[in-house]
Motif scaffolding. Structure first.
Motif, short mmCIF file in Angstrom:
data_model
loop_
_atom_site.label_atom_id
_atom_site.label_comp_id
_atom_site.label_asym_id
_atom_site.label_seq_id
_atom_site.Cartn_x
_atom_site.Cartn_y
_atom_site.Cartn_z
N MET A 1 1.05 -1.07 0.15
CA MET A 1 0.09 -0.10 -0.09
C MET A 1 0.73 1.08 0.09
O MET A 1 1.99 1.22 0.90
N LYS A 2 0.31 2.39 -0.77
CA LYS A 2 1.24 3.48 -0.93
C LYS A 2 1.60 4.34 0.51
O LYS A 2 2.44 4.99 0.64
N GLY A 3 0.66 3.86 1.04
CA GLY A 3 0.89 4.57 2.66
C GLY A 3 1.90 4.24 3.42
O GLY A 3 2.79 4.85 4.16
N ALA A 4 2.65 2.96 3.06
CA ALA A 4 3.91 2.48 3.38
C ALA A 4 4.87 2.62 2.50
O ALA A 4 6.06 2.90 2.56
N ALA A 5 4.53 2.04 1.20
CA ALA A 5 5.61 1.93 0.10
C ALA A 5 6.10 3.26 -0.50
O ALA A 5 7.34 3.33 -0.78
N ASN A 6 5.56 4.25 -0.04
CA ASN A 6 5.91 5.59 -0.33
C ASN A 6 7.16 6.11 0.43
O ASN A 6 7.80 6.87 0.25
N TYR A 7 7.40 5.39 1.48
CA TYR A 7 8.26 5.93 2.72
C TYR A 7 9.64 5.59 2.29
O TYR A 7 10.51 6.61 2.48
N SER A 8 10.13 4.60 1.79
CA SER A 8 11.36 4.12 1.72
C SER A 8 11.51 2.97 0.57
O SER A 8 10.18 2.46 -0.06
N SER A 9 12.46 2.27 0.33
CA SER A 9 12.50 1.10 -0.51
C SER A 9 11.88 -0.13 0.45
O SER A 9 11.67 0.10 1.59
N PRO A 10 11.48 -1.17 -0.49
CA PRO A 10 10.70 -2.13 0.21
C PRO A 10 11.64 -2.82 1.22
O PRO A 10 10.97 -3.16 2.28
N ALA A 11 12.96 -3.21 1.04
CA ALA A 11 13.76 -3.73 2.25
C ALA A 11 14.01 -3.04 3.40
O ALA A 11 13.52 -3.39 4.41
N GLU A 12 14.01 -1.43 3.27
CA GLU A 12 14.16 -0.63 4.35
C GLU A 12 12.81 -0.41 4.99
O GLU A 12 12.77 -0.57 6.22
N ILE A 13 11.53 -0.44 4.58
CA ILE A 13 10.46 -0.74 4.96
C ILE A 13 10.10 -1.90 5.93
O ILE A 13 9.86 -1.60 7.27
N ASP A 14 10.36 -3.00 5.26
CA ASP A 14 10.44 -4.10 6.01
C ASP A 14 11.37 -4.30 7.31
O ASP A 14 10.81 -4.72 8.55
N LEU A 15 12.35 -3.68 7.24
CA LEU A 15 13.32 -3.75 8.46
C LEU A 15 12.79 -2.54 9.78
O LEU A 15 12.81 -2.95 10.77
N ALA A 16 12.33 -1.60 8.97
CA ALA A 16 11.78 -0.52 10.00
C ALA A 16 10.50 -1.35 10.67
O ALA A 16 10.29 -0.90 11.80
N ALA A 17 9.87 -1.92 10.03
CA ALA A 17 8.49 -2.48 10.53
C ALA A 17 8.95 -3.35 11.61
O ALA A 17 8.27 -3.52 12.44
N ILE A 18 10.00 -4.25 11.43
CA ILE A 18 10.47 -5.12 12.39
C ILE A 18 10.97 -4.52 13.68
O ILE A 18 10.48 -4.74 14.82
N LEU A 19 11.79 -3.48 13.29
CA LEU A 19 12.24 -2.68 14.19
C LEU A 19 11.49 -1.72 15.10
O LEU A 19 11.40 -1.59 16.37
N ALA A 20 10.26 -1.64 14.67
CA ALA A 20 9.09 -0.80 15.39
C ALA A 20 8.55 -1.69 16.32
O ALA A 20 7.83 -1.20 17.04
N GLY A 21 8.49 -3.02 15.97
CA GLY A 21 7.67 -3.88 16.97
C GLY A 21 6.95 -5.01 16.34
O GLY A 21 6.23 -5.51 16.94
N ASN A 22 6.33 -4.83 14.74
CA ASN A 22 5.68 -5.72 14.35
C ASN A 22 6.31 -7.15 14.10
O ASN A 22 7.55 -7.20 14.07
N ASP A 23 5.62 -8.00 14.33
CA ASP A 23 6.04 -9.33 14.29
C ASP A 23 6.15 -10.18 12.95
O ASP A 23 6.62 -11.06 12.64
N MET A 24 4.93 -9.41 12.16
CA MET A 24 4.90 -10.14 10.72
C MET A 24 4.65 -9.03 9.76
O MET A 24 3.95 -8.10 9.84
N LEU A 25 5.47 -9.43 8.66
CA LEU A 25 5.22 -8.33 7.49
C LEU A 25 4.17 -8.93 6.37
O LEU A 25 4.50 -10.03 5.85
N LEU A 26 3.05 -8.13 6.15
CA LEU A 26 2.40 -8.47 5.38
C LEU A 26 2.37 -8.08 3.96
O LEU A 26 2.48 -7.06 4.10
N ILE A 27 2.29 -8.95 2.86
CA ILE A 27 2.51 -8.47 1.63
C ILE A 27 3.89 -7.85 1.38
O ILE A 27 3.80 -6.51 0.99
#
Length: 972
Positions: free
Chosen positions: A300-326
C-alpha cells in the motif's frame, strides 16, 4: 503528595496493561512451549527470518506464480501465506501443495471481512459491517464470526484479517465506511468482540484492524499516507477504546495501519506501522498487547512511498511488528534483516520474540498436528443451508426504520391502497419489486421526464421509492445524484411515500429535508436478499428492529430505530428457517419431473409454507403441451372446487357470524323456492357436510342441447350478446338469461338420494350462492372481493378473470368438444358455473398459488391476516369439525378432512385430524394442518388437453407430494 499519587496510578495502569492475558497461549500451554522450543532450536537464522513474512498467493494465476511461491518457501523459508483471488477448490489444492514443501507448517492468512466471498468465487458473502452494526443482538455477531471462521478453516485458513474495529466518525472516509460497524465506540466494540469470540471459538485467529484507528480519515492509505490531526487524549478516548476492550477479550492479533498521526509520532512522514512509538511503546507497552502484531499490506502506498521495500520491512520489524504482510521484495529484505542481525541492530532476542509468537500462533491453530485439506463436498460445506438462514437473520435484524409517520409501516389496509414503485439510483431493484408483488398489486412507474412520471403517479395514493446502488463491494459510490434528490422531493411533495435505501445510510446526508417523507427505511445493501427481505419488512412479514449505526446530520441520531411488529403475513424464506430439510423437500422436484414426463399436466404451481413461512415456491412446465409459454408465478389457474372453501365458505362463515344464517336453519326456511320441496327440511349443516342426500351434480348443459345432434340449441344460445341472451358462457357463446331460473328449478325438483350417508355434491353450493346473494344483496364475486381478497392482497384471485387479466396470464383448461366446442381459456371449466355466467358457489374462481396460500394461512391463523381480523377463531373451529363422523362422513362444514374410510384418499394419510383443505377437478389441491403448521397448494390444468387425462388423479401425485412435505419436517 498529589504528584506521587498520580505517578502511582500511572504505574498501576501500566502494570495492569502489561499483565494482559496472552491471547496466544494455548490451553495446553506446557505442550505448546515444548513444541515451540523444539522448533526454535532446530531453526537457522535464515529460517527464523523467513517466519516474519506473509506473502501473497493466488489460486487464479499460472504455473509461473506457483513456481514463485514454491521458490519463496524452499529458498527463503517464507513461513506464511495470504491467499488472494481464486476459487476454493484451487486454493485448497495449492494450500496442500505449499504446506507439503514447508519444513514448518505455513500460517495461512486471508482478508475475508464479510466471508470468503471477499476473495474467492463461489463462496458465501455475509453483510458488510455497517449493516451488522445495526443489529441489537450481539449473539448474531458471534454466530457470524463463528461461521466465517468455519468457512476459513474448511479451506485451510488459520487467520482472518477481521474484524475492522475502526470507528467511522468521518462520513467521507473513502476506505472504511461500510466496513465499519459504525460511529459509536460502544457499539463498534461490542460487535467486534462478539465477532472475534465467534471466530476464535473455532480455532481461527481474529485480527483487530487498523491500529490505532483508520475511522476518521478522508484519504485512502492504499494510495497515500492519511494524516490524523487529533490529540493523544482524543485518540485514547475514541480510536483506542475498542482495542483496549478487545485485548481484555483475547483478540489474537492486531494489524498496524499506515497513518500519519503527529500526536503519536513526531515524524509526520513515518507511517504509524513503522513507528516504534506506536507499535511498541503504545500498543505493546502501554496497552499491554501480547498477541501477534502484523503490518497492513506493505504494498500500500501509505507505507510503500516511505522508502525502499527492504528498508520498510526492516523498519517495520524494528518498530515492533511480528509479521510483514505482503512484503514487496523478500530477497532484499532478508539480506537487510541479516545485516541488521549481524551488526546488532536486530538482536537475537528481538528476532526470537517475534518468531516465538508466530510459532505459538501456529500451535494455537493446530499446525503442530497439520493435516491436508480435503476437497470432497467443499462447495456443499461452504454454501450450506445454515449459511442462508444466518444471512437472513442478519439482514432481518439489521433493517432499520428511522421514520414511520402516521404508522405508514407496516403497509396494511390494502383495500384502500393503490401502490406504485419508483426506482432511483443507478442499480437494479428487480428482486425488491418482485417480492413486493407477492403481497399486493404494485405497479412500476417510470419515465425519463419528471413531469411525465408525476402525471403517471396521479392515480396512486402510496409510492414506494427504492434507492438502489451497486452492491459489488463496500467502496462503491453510495450518494444520491442531484437529479435523484430533486425527483425524490417532488414525489414526496405530492404523494405519501416510503423511501427504502439500499446503500450506506450516509447516502441520506445529502437529502435536504425529510418532512414530506412518511416512511424511511435503511436496508444498507442492494443484494438480492436484502431487497427481498426489505420488501417483506414493508408489509410486516417479521419484526423490524434495527438501530442506526451512524448519525444523519441532526435529523437522525446514532442508535435511532423504530420497532415495527410482525403483521402476520406470509414470509418467504428457506426451508431450514421453518424447521424443514431443504434436501428432503427437494424430492418434490423429482415428483414434478415425473408429472411433466408422463404428461399428467402441462405445468403448474406448488407452494409450501410452514408456520407462516413460504419455504417452497415453484412454477413448473408450460401453459400447454405445445410448450410455447412457461408457467410464471403470476399466472392464474381455474381453481375448480377450491372455490367452495376459498369463496363460498368464507362468506358462509361471515354470514353465520353476522347472524344472517344459522347452520341449523332448514333450506325451506331460508330460500322460499325450496319450501315444500323434497329438500325443505335439509339443514344447512347437513348440506355443508355433504350429508343432505343431494345428487352429486346435474349436467345442466345437456338439457340445452339437441338430443340427437348433441349440439347447443338455438333456443338457448346465441353467438352474440343480446338483451335476452346475456349470460356469457364462453367466447362467442351466450345463454338466455331465463335459464338461470331453470338451473335452480332443476335443483329444486331433483330427486334425493334414497340412502342416507355421505355423498359429495356440488348442488349445495349453487344453493349457498343464491342464499348469500339474497342476504347481502350483492353478487358472490363482489362479496368475496370486498370482504376478503382486496384486504388480503389477493389481487391474483378473482372470478371472471378476463375482466381483470390478459389471456396470456391465464392458464387454459380443456379443449372442449362436448359443449363450448373451443379451448376453454379464461372462462370457467365447470359447465354449471359457466351457465351461471362464470360465478358459481362451487366453481369459477381463478388464482395463483400464492394467493390461495394467503387464504389458507388466514384460516390457519384462526381468521386473522395482515393485522386484520376476518373471522372469529371460534367460527373456524366450528367449521373445521366433523359433525357426522359417527356416520363415516369425513367432511367438516365445507372443508374436506382426512380420510375415515380406508378406501378414501383425500390426503396422504400422514396429516393430523385437525387438518383441512379441498381438491379440484382441474387438478388443484390445497391443504392446511394446524399441528404441523403446513399450508400446501398445488395448482395445475391436468384437464388439458381433455378431462380424460387422469394420470395426476390415478397416481395420487398431489398427496404424494403432501407426504414428501411431512417427511421433510425436521425433528424438534
Amino acid at each position: 503528595m498529589k504528584k506521587i499519587l498520580v505517578f502511582l496510578a500511572l504505574v498501576v495502569i501500566q502494570l495492569s496493561n502489561a499483565q494482559q492475558v496472552d491471547p496466544l497461549l494455548a490451553k495446553d500451554a506446557e505442550a505448546q512451549n515444548i513444541w515451540v522450543d523444539s522448533i526454535m532450536k532446530s531453526m537457522s537464522v535464515d529460517e527464523k527470518i523467513g517466519q516474519l513474512f506473509m506473502i501473497q498467493a493466488y489460486s487464479n494465476k499460472d504455473k509461473k506464480h506457483e513456481q514463485f511461491i514454491t521458490s519463496m518457501i524452499n529458498k527463503y523459508h517464507v513461513g506464511n501465506l495470504i491467499f488472494m483471488q481464486g476459487t476454493p477448490e484451487k486454493q485448497v489444492t495449492l494450500n496442500n501443495k505449499y504446506q507439503s514443501l514447508s519444513k514448518v507448517p505455513l500460517m495461512i492468512g486471508f482478508d475475508g471481512e464479510w466471508g470468503l466471498d471477499m476473495r474467492l468465487k463461489n463462496t458465501y458473502r455475509f453483510p458488510w459491517n455497517m449493516a451488522l452494526g445495526a443489529i441489537k443482538d450481539q449473539e448474531l455477531l458471534k454466530e457470524t464470526g463463528k461461521r466465517i471462521g468455519e468457512h476459513c478453516k474448511r479451506v485451510g485458513i488459520h487467520m482472518n484479517f477481521a474484524p475492522v474495529v475502526d470507528i467511522n466518525t468521518n462520513p467521507n472516509n473513502p476506505i472504511i465506511g461500510n466496513r465499519s460497524f459504525g460511529e459509536d465506540k460502544e457499539n463498534v466494540t461490542q460487535k467486534a468482540i462478539a465477532f472475534t469470540e465467534g471466530m476464535q471459538s473455532v480455532g481461527v485467529l481474529a485480527n483487530a484492524k487498523h491500529f490505532p484507528g483508520h475511522g476518521d480519515t478522508a484519504t485512502d492509505s492504499h494510495h497515500t499516507l492519511p494524516t490524523i490531526n487529533f490529540s493523544e487524549q482524543r485518540l485514547d478516548s475514541i480510536e483506542l477504546y475498542p482495542y483496549r476492550k478487545m485485548f481484555d477479550a483475547g483478540v489474537a492479533s492486531v494489524m498496524t495501519a499506515h497513518l500519519s498521526i503527529p500526536s503519536l509520532e513526531a515524524n509526520s512522514k513515518l507511517p504509524t506501522s513503522l513507528s516504534k512509538r506506536v507499535v511498541t511503546n503504545l500498543l505493546q507497552d502501554k496497552l499491554g498487547f501480547q498477541g501477534l502484531v502484523i503490518t497492513d499490506g506493505l504494498n500500500m502506498k501509505g507505507a510503500a512511498n516511505y522508502s525502499s521495500p527492504a528498508e520498510i520491512d526492516l523498519a517495520a520489524i524494528l518498530a515492533g511488528n511480528d509479521m510483514l504482510l505482503i512484503p514487496q521484495d523478500v530477497p532484499e529484505s532478508i539480506k537487510l534483516l541479516k545485516q541488521a542481525f549481524e551488526n546488532g541492530t536486530l538482536t537475537e532476542e528481538r528476532l526470537n520474540k517475534s518468531v516465538r509468537k508466530i510459532l505459538k500462533s501456529k500451535y494455537l491453530v493446530g499446525l503442530n498436528n497439520y493435516k491436508s485439506i480435503s476437497t470432497e463436498n467443499l462447495q456443499k460445506d461452504l454454501n450450506a443451508p445454515y449459511d442462508e438462514v444466518l444471512h437472513r437473520k442478519l439482514i432481518k435484524n439489521s433493517i432499520t426504520v428511522i421514520k414511520n409517520q402516521d404508522d405508514i409501516l407496516p403497509i396494511k389496509n390494502l383495500e384502500d391502497k393503490k401502490i406504485a414503485y419508483v426506482s432511483l439510483g443507478d442499480d437494479k431493484g428487480k428482486s425488491f419489486y418482485k417480492m413486493l408483488k407477492n403481497y399486493t398489486k404494485v405497479d412500476v412507474v417510470s419515465d425519463k421526464h419528471l413531469s411525465v412520471l408525476m402525471q403517471r403517479l396521479q392515480k396512486y395514493n402510496l409510492v414506494i421509492v427504492g434507492f438502489h446502488k451497486s452492491n459489488k463491494h463496500p467502496w462503491k459510490g453510495y450518494k444520491f445524484s442531484n437529479k435523484d434528490l430533486v425527483w425524490l422531493q417532488e414525489i414526496a411533495r405530492t404523494k405519501k411515500i416510503i423511501l427504502d435505501v439500499f446503500a450506506s445510510p450516509y447516502s441520506l446526508l445529502k437529502v435536504k429535508s425529510f418532512t414530506n417523507i412518511e416512511g424511511l427505511v435503511v436496508s444498507y445493501q442492494n443484494s438480492e436478499l436484502a431487497q427481498e427481505l426489505s420488501a417483506q419488512a414493508l408489509f410486516g412479514a417479521f419484526d423490524v428492529k434495527g438501530k442506526l449505526p451512524v448519525s444523519i446530520n441532526d435529523d437522525f441520531k446514532v442508535g435511532e430505530g423504530v420497532v415495527i411488529n410482525n403483521n402476520n403475513v406470509l414470509e418467504y424464506t428457506v426451508p431450514e428457517e421453518a424447521g424443514v430439510s431443504s434436501e428432503k423437500l427437494s424430492i418434490i422436484n423429482k415428483r414434478i419431473d415425473t408429472i411433466l414426463k408422463e404428461k399428467m399436466t402441462p405445468g403448474g404451481q406448488v407452494i409450501v409454507a410452514r408456520n407462516g413461512k413460504v419455504i417452497y415456491n415453484k412454477n413448473f412446465g408450460y401453459h400447454t403441451h405445445l410448450k410455447e409459454k412457461k408457467v410464471k408465478q403470476s399466472d392464474i389457474y381455474d381453481l375448480a372446487s377450491l372455490t367452495k372453501i376459498l369463496a363460498s365458505l368464507p362468506m358462509i362463515m361471515k354470514a353465520e357470524e353476522d347472524k344472517k344464517i344459522s347452520l341449523f336453519s332448514s333450506l325451506g326456511d331460508v330460500l322460499p323456492r325450496f319450501k315444500e320441496s323434497n329438500k325443505d327440511t335439509l339443514l344447512l349443516k347437513e348440506i355443508l357436510s355433504h350429508y343432505g342426500r343431494l345428487r352429486s351434480w346435474i349436467p345442466f348443459y345437456v338439457n340445452t342441447q339437441d338430443s340427437i345432434t348433441k349440439k347447443n340449441s338455438n333456443k338457448y344460445y346465441r353467438k352474440k350478446r343480446t338483451k335476452k341472451y346475456n349470460i356469457k358462457v364462453a367466447k362467442d357463446l351466450y345463454l338466455t338469461k331465463d335459464y338461470r331460473d331453470s338451473i335452480y328449478k332443476h335443483i329444486v325438483e331433483s330427486e334425493q338420494r334414497e340412502r342416507v350417508g355421505y355423498k359429495y355434491s356440488d348442488l349445495g353450493y349453487y344453493i349457498f350462492k343464491e342464499l348469500l346473494e339474497r342476504k347481502y344483496k350483492k353478487p358472490l364475486n363482489k362479496l368475496v372481493e370486498e370482504n376478503f381478497y382486496q384486504s388480503l392482497g389477493a389481487d391474483r384471485m378473482t372470478y371472471l378473470p378476463l375482466n381483470k387479466f390478459s389471456k396470456s396470464e391465464i392458464v387454459p383448461t380443456e379443449k372442449d368438444t362436448y359443449y363450448r366446442n373451443q379451448l376453454v381459456h379464461g372462462y370457467v371449466h365447470d359447465m354449471g358455473a359457466a351457465m351461471l355466467g362464470g360465478v358459481g358457489g362451487h366453481a369459477g374462481l381463478f388464482a395463483n398459488a400464492n394467493d390461495v396460500a394467503k387464504i389458507m394461512q388466514m384460516y390457519l391463523q384462526k381468521g386473522t391476516y395482515g393485522g386484520k381480523k376476518y373471522l372469529d377463531s371460534e367460527t373456524l373451529d366450528k367449521f373445521n369439525k366433523r359433525y357426522y363422523a359417527d356416520k363415516k362422513v369425513r367432511r367438516g362444514l365445507g372443508f374436506d378432512k382426512p380420510q375415515i374410510r380406508p378406501e378414501e384418499k383425500p390426503t396422504c394419510g400422514c396429516v393430523s385430524d385437525k387438518s383441512f383443505g379441498h381438491s379440484g377437478f382441474t387438478g388443484t389441491y390445497t391443504w392446511a394442518d394446524p399441528e404441523s403448521g403446513i399450508v400446501y397448494v398445488f395448482l395445475s390444468n391436468r384437464v388439458y388437453p381433455t378431462m380424460r387425462n387422469r394420470g395426476l388423479v390415478k397416481s395420487n401425485m398431489r398427496t404424494k407430494i403432501q407426504e414428501d412435505i411431512q417427511n421433510a419436517i425436521l425433528l424438534e
